[in-house]
Design a protein around this motif. Structure first.
Motif, PDB file in Angstrom:
ATOM      1  N   GLY A  85       0.818  -1.205   0.000  1.00 57.58           N
ATOM      2  CA  GLY A  85       0.000   0.000   0.000  1.00 57.58           C
ATOM      3  C   GLY A  85       0.852   1.256   0.000  1.00 57.58           C
ATOM      4  N   LEU A  86       1.907   1.263   0.809  1.00 55.89           N
ATOM      5  CA  LEU A  86       2.781   2.435   0.893  1.00 55.89           C
ATOM      6  C   LEU A  86       3.479   2.702  -0.432  1.00 55.89           C
ATOM      7  N   SER A  87       3.999   1.655  -1.048  1.00 57.73           N
ATOM      8  CA  SER A  87       4.698   1.841  -2.322  1.00 57.73           C
ATOM      9  C   SER A  87       3.736   2.292  -3.413  1.00 57.73           C
ATOM     10  N   PHE A 127      -2.951   6.219  -6.650  1.00 55.29           N
ATOM     11  CA  PHE A 127      -2.811   6.687  -5.269  1.00 55.29           C
ATOM     12  C   PHE A 127      -3.992   6.186  -4.430  1.00 55.29           C
ATOM     13  N   CYS A 128      -5.204   6.266  -4.988  1.00 55.49           N
ATOM     14  CA  CYS A 128      -6.402   5.806  -4.264  1.00 55.49           C
ATOM     15  C   CYS A 128      -6.335   4.307  -3.988  1.00 55.49           C
ATOM     16  N   VAL A 129      -5.813   3.552  -4.949  1.00 54.40           N
ATOM     17  CA  VAL A 129      -5.625   2.114  -4.743  1.00 54.40           C
ATOM     18  C   VAL A 129      -4.700   1.874  -3.557  1.00 54.40           C
ATOM     19  N   GLY A 130      -3.610   2.650  -3.486  1.00 56.83           N
ATOM     20  CA  GLY A 130      -2.669   2.521  -2.378  1.00 56.83           C
ATOM     21  C   GLY A 130      -3.298   2.856  -1.040  1.00 56.83           C
ATOM     22  N   VAL A 131      -4.134   3.887  -1.008  1.00 57.97           N
ATOM     23  CA  VAL A 131      -4.833   4.263   0.225  1.00 57.97           C
ATOM     24  C   VAL A 131      -5.737   3.123   0.682  1.00 57.97           C
ATOM     25  N   GLY A 185       1.750   6.548  -7.093  1.00 58.99           N
ATOM     26  CA  GLY A 185       0.695   7.451  -7.530  1.00 58.99           C
ATOM     27  C   GLY A 185       1.066   8.908  -7.359  1.00 58.99           C
ATOM     28  N   ILE A 186       1.656   9.244  -6.210  1.00 63.83           N
ATOM     29  CA  ILE A 186       2.077  10.626  -5.952  1.00 63.83           C
ATOM     30  C   ILE A 186       3.132  11.061  -6.962  1.00 63.83           C
TER      31      ILE A 186
END
Length: 238
Positions: free
Chosen positions: A40-42, A207-211, A47-48
């Protein structure tokens, strides 16, 4: 031969998934939980990085942000359209069908793995540009590069979420294959700024996927997918 890039990409996804399953069998639950957080962090920072690469413009010694209004309008309009169509439900229905057909009814992570992996490997700029390049000039080089990245991504996804992630190969083939087949018609419609804006919105969705992975939230990312099309349509006005 046009299409070979997508076939190589699909093989890499399957190969990475199989290797991830082998690793998963030997991982205790606490390792899987920590791996999920790392994933998730990666994904958040991927995304950022992709978003800022398209938004931040260097002017001498100053930095300015562009595309903010386009992003707001694209995501808002895309959300309304996506919720109207309810793409998230369509993804879930496909995932549930695959879950039953593969005898994975007891796999509680199958659906999450399928949807999350599908969104991650299908909405990047490399998928669109690489498929166009493959269709127009039979040059699979960009998709081969993407295949290497997807191999690693799906290996990690499968290690954390199980075999559902492997079936992301289905939307991958359908999406990239369609673009390759229709490249002659799509390419004249897409300018470089359009592709850049699609990539920016795509990175925001990643990014939303990671969140969702990191914080166990439920952003309906699939329902935001129409924002990619809206971004391309709005580009001439921005």
């Amino acid at each position: 031969m046009p299409g070979i890039g997508t076939l190589i990409n699909a093989a890499a996804v399957i190969g990475g998934g199989v290797l991830g399953l082998i690793f998963r069998k030997g991982l205790p639950q606490r390792f899987q939980d920590t791996l999920m957080q790392a994933l998730g962090l990666s994904t958040i920072f991927i995304g950022i990085a992709g978003t800022l690469e398209k938004m931040l413009i260097l002017h001498g010694e100053t930095v300015s942000a562009e595309g903010t209004m386009l992003a707001v309008l694209s995501l808002a309009a895309g959300a309304l359209l996506g919720e109207g169509i309810n793409l998230e439900k369509r993804f879930e229905q496909l995932g549930q069908w695959l879950k039953k057909k593969t005898g994975s009814v007891q796999d509680t992570c199958f659906l999450e793995g399928f949807i999350t992996a599908s969104l991650t490997i299908c909405i990047g700029a490399m998928a669109i540009v690489g498929a166009l390049q493959d269709g127009l000039s039979a040059d699979p080089s960009l998709l081969i590069t993407k295949a290497v990245l997807d191999f690693l991504i799906i290996m990690i996804f499968t290690s954390a979420l199980g075999k559902g992630a492997i079936f992301s190969v289905i939307p991958l083939v359908l999406f990239q294959g369609s673009i390759t087949l229709l490249a002659q018609f799509i390419a004249p419609l897409l300018s470089e700024p359009m592709i850049a804006n699609i990539a920016m919105i795509g990175s925001m969705l990643i990014f939303c996927v990671g969140v969702n992975l990191m914080f166990n939230t439920k952003i309906n990312v699939a329902n935001l997918l129409p924002a990619l099309i809206i971004a391309a349509i709005l580009t001439p006005w921005f």
